[in-house]
Every structure is written in structure tokens, then in C-alpha cells.
Design a protein around this motif. Structure first.
Motif: not given
Lengths: 274, 297
Positions: B179-186, A256-265, A161-172
């Protein structure tokens, strides 16, 4: 996948290049790819791969089935406004622009356009990327499957879902730079212990690469792998304790949290500007 | 390199296997055992030594003196003995081997298993440059191979031996942040490990300093610089340097402890089944069953 499929790139930066390289290692011929950019500066490396080039975005759209919009985020509305009347329902428009939402894309494109939002990362350049895509309201499962088959040589491709894109930005996306920092610190620890810098950096980067390979290919949880390499009373558990004492785990999660939140912002800001 | 060169392994654990895979030319070797690779096997360490030019001693550190005592009389000056045992110094190796033996101490790491290892070797007093060059040519498919003075081996242990586990911890933390941000663990773990691998590739192949690469990916006001600031605030750099330091110092300590112990080896374990130089058949080739042989310090 239809080997006569035509792929176009608007924008010729690193991301476009990495994706193009990956696509060509599949069964897409260079002659079926086209790339446009305003200046010739970045087009040379595409030409070396045998890919036709142009300065006309419209030419790319009219001659392609799948169009990657790989320009800087602030140029997206400009580009989409320019090409919009040439986009038909047979096109798949894939945007790689950070922070530009599907809703924005669909607003700028004709009604019922098939839009997909893709977040790649830099290691696409060496075919070891991590890519996440989210389908727009008119993009069907088959469109996602087509994109996946085009991209699978670029690295790991996942949908969400689109909501994961910001997380992906922060993580990877940003995560790549976090790994650089970690590797640099590993090397500097070795330099402190007496190893020359160039060698320490060389060994540190090989170590990160090798550990990443083992981790990815083992399919095991990292904690499991970690236990497997800890000889009782050995060097590894001593080092791991130091990492824990320094709260490295928490700080890394926070990064990862900071980067994700910045992406959302940034995403909210660009939506507000419409 | 002479393609008629005979290579022997005493010990058949992960390290031996990873090195063997690398030595055999040809890429993309599937994850199979020594026998499936076409490598002859035996239960006799002496047979390995007599039939080999280069012998990798890849047994657990506490078994090294046992093994070297057993094979010593069969080691000639044409042999190159390569020890992979952590904490066992060149001086110890040379004491246990005949005078003028060519000994090399090698520190590999686990990613040798996938031909992406980082290996450092130090030559003993009678190992010449050509012996080092030969070893390097044998190992180059295992990963990055470097030579250095023995004092660097402990640092290499801390940086790249234990360093592998440090990377695992870092990758796990990256995933847990997602995961904390909402992504599934796997999915988070899968993406995190791919990210670490990809970043490592870029770093290794670019030849640039990591700080340079870092600058190149920081869009002004973008997500990356926000995340990097958090890492700096958490002192991740200092803790990571300290981790390499702790592991290195532990390696040095273990090395000092090992050299204080001069074991007098008693072959018989009194179990009633074994006697001098005879081994039980077991699933691990070339090693004694742990617990069946006692070392008297």
C-alpha cells in the motif's frame, strides 16, 4: 472460451510450466499447446503432460493464438526480434519477463500488436499463484478477459496499471521468499524451546499454509482475525507483543519497499539500455 | 479403522467442529453446522459419553473439571478420552477420570476448520500405541497429525496455535508495504494472503529446508535478495523466534497455574433455574452457560 484456442510458450522454465499446468486444468487440450526451448533439458515435463515440443520459436508463434514469452529478461529482445515478422494482429503476446516494460515490448513487436505484461509468482507451480497483468496500448478488455479465463486455475488473477507490476513483484514475487524466512524463524523458535528440527519445520510450514488459507478464504482483515484468536492473557497476545517490540511489522513493510524499489530500478536500467 | 466406531464431542465450538468435519470422510464439506452435517446433537454430556467409544472433550479449559466430574462414572476402560483443552495436563485429566482411563491430550489449531490444521497429541499413562494410531487415523483429514511427549504440547501451542496469529501479522505487514508503494489496500491484502498461502504450500509440499528454497529464488542482484536483506537488518528472524518463545513460556506458565488449582465444584449457581447436572437450553450444545456455575478453588 474457445476450446480450439492455441496456446504457445517460448521458454520452458518454472513459470511456463506452472502456467501450462494451470491452463490444462481448464478446458484447453494438451494438443492445442506447444512449447519451445533451445535445449531439451526442460521439455520433458511438458511432454509428460502431452504437450507437443519444438526447438523453433517461430513454429510456436505461427501455430498459436496466445503466445507466452517466458524467457529470461535479457533474452526477450532477441526472441522478439526473431519472431516479430510472424506476429499478426490476431496474436496476443503475453510477456512474463521481469523488468521488461510494455513500451519495450511494443517497440520490438509490429505496430498495433496486442501485448500484455504478466507478473506471476512461483506458487503457480501448485496452482496457488498470485498473478497481476497490465494491458498494452492495443490490448482490449476482451483480450484481458481471455487471459484471465486462461489463467484462473493458476491462482489469483488480477489486472492493473503497469505501475502496479513492480509492487506486485515486491509483494508477491519476492514475498514468497520473505514467507520462507518467516517460516524458518518460527521453526527455529520452536527448536530453541525443545522441539526437534524436522518436526518444527514441518509444523511451521503447515501453520503458514493453514493460516494463509484461513486468511484468504475468510475475506476478513488480518487484524480482525488476529483479534478473534487472542484469548485475554493467553499465549498469542504474549507472542504478538514480542513481534511488535521487535518491529517486525515495520521491517516487513520495508522489505516489500526495498524489493519494489529494486524492481523499479531494474526496469529503468533495462529501458535505458534500449 | 472400525467404521462402527462411535465418536462423541462434548463442546461444540470451532475446534470441535473442525475436528468433526475432518473425521467425516469426504472432502469439500461446505461451511455448515453440526446438524447440517448429519451429526446427531444432544444437550446431555452423559448421553454423548455412554454412546461413544472416543470422546473429544472440547470445552473451555476452566470447564474441564466440571465436565469430567459429571461424566466420570460413565467412563469405562473401552473409552478413549481426548482433551483439546489448552493448559490442562494429562496428570489433571487422569486425576479427574477413573483409574486406568485412556486419556490423550490433543493440541489442534484453528486451520483445522479448513482441514489444514497442525495437530500434536500426547498419550496418557494408560493410552497404548494402538490408541494413538486410532486417533491419528481419525484426525488425518484435519491436517498434519504428529505425536510427541507432553512437554512438546506447550511448544506446539506457541508455534502453531499462536503461530497462526503471527502469520496474520506478517501478512498484514506485507500488504501494508505494498500500500505504501501505491497498491490499493483491498488488492494488496488479497495478494498478500494468496502469497502466504502459496508460499506455505510450496514449503510444505517441497520437503526442502526453507533456506534451500530461499536460495533457489534469489536471482543475483534481483528484487528478492534486496528485500531479504531488509528483513535481516530489521532482525525479523530473531523477533519471530522470540515470539514463539514468549508464547511457549506463557503456555508453560498457564499450565503451572492451572495445576495449582484443584477446584471443588459447586453445581448450583443459585439462579433458581438450574440444579445438579441440569443445563439450561442454549445455543451452544453440551456446555454450561458461562457465569452460571461457580468454581471454588
Amino acid at each position: 472460451m474457445d476450446s480450439q484456442l492455441k496456446i504457445g510458450f517460448i521458454g520452458a522454465g518454472n513459470m511456463a510450466f506452472g502456467i501450462a499446468k494451470g491452463i490444462l486444468t481448464g478446458n484447453v487440450l494438451p494438443v492445442n499447446v506447444k512449447v519451445s526451448a533451445p535445449s531439451s533439458r526442460n521439455l520433458g515435463r511438458f511432454q509428460e503432460l502431452g504437450i507437443p515440443i519444438t526447438h523453433s520459436n517461430i513454429e510456436v508463434v505461427c501455430g498459436s493464438d496466445v503466445v507466452f514469452v517466458a524467457v529470461k529478461p535479457h533474452l526477450v529482445s532477441l526472441v522478439l526480434n526473431e519472431i516479430s515478422q510472424h506476429v499478426t494482429d490476431r496474436h496476443i503476446i503475453v510477456s512474463v519477463a521481469a523488468g521488461v516494460t510494455l513500451s519495450t515490448l511494443e517497440e520490438l513487436l509490429p505496430e498495433n500488436s496486442v501485448a500484455i505484461r504478466l507478473m506471476p509468482n512461483l506458487p503457480c507451480l501448485v496452482q496457488e499463484g498470485a498473478l497481476l497483468f497490465a494491458r498494452g496500448s492495443h490490448a482490449k478488455q476482451e483480450d484481458g478477459a481471455l487471459l484471465r479465463s486462461l489463467l484462473h486455475r493458476c491462482g489469483l488473477v488480477e489486472e492493473g496499471p503497469e505501475s502496479w507490476i513492480d509492487i506486485h513483484t515486491g509483494l508477491s514475487g519476492s514475498g514468497v521468499a520473505f514467507v520462507y524466512l518467516f517460516a524458518e524463524a518460527l521453526a527455529e523458535g520452536a527448536v530453541k524451546m525443545g522441539m526437534p528440527s524436522a518436526l518444527a519445520h514441518s509444523i511451521a510450514s503447515q501453520t503458514v499454509l493453514g493460516a494463509g488459507r484461513l486468511l484468504r478464504d475468510s475475506g476478513k482483515h488480518p487484524a480482525q482475525l488476529r483479534s478473534e484468536v487472542c484469548t485475554p492473557g493467553g499465549t498469542t497476545i504474549y507472542g504478538l507483543h514480542t513481534l511488535e517490540q521487535g518491529g517486525v511489522r515495520a521491517s516487513t513493510m520495508s522489505a516489500v519497499e526495498s524489493a519494489t524499489e529494486r524492481a523499479r530500478e531494474l526496469g529503468r536500467k533495462s529501458a535505458a539500455r534500449k
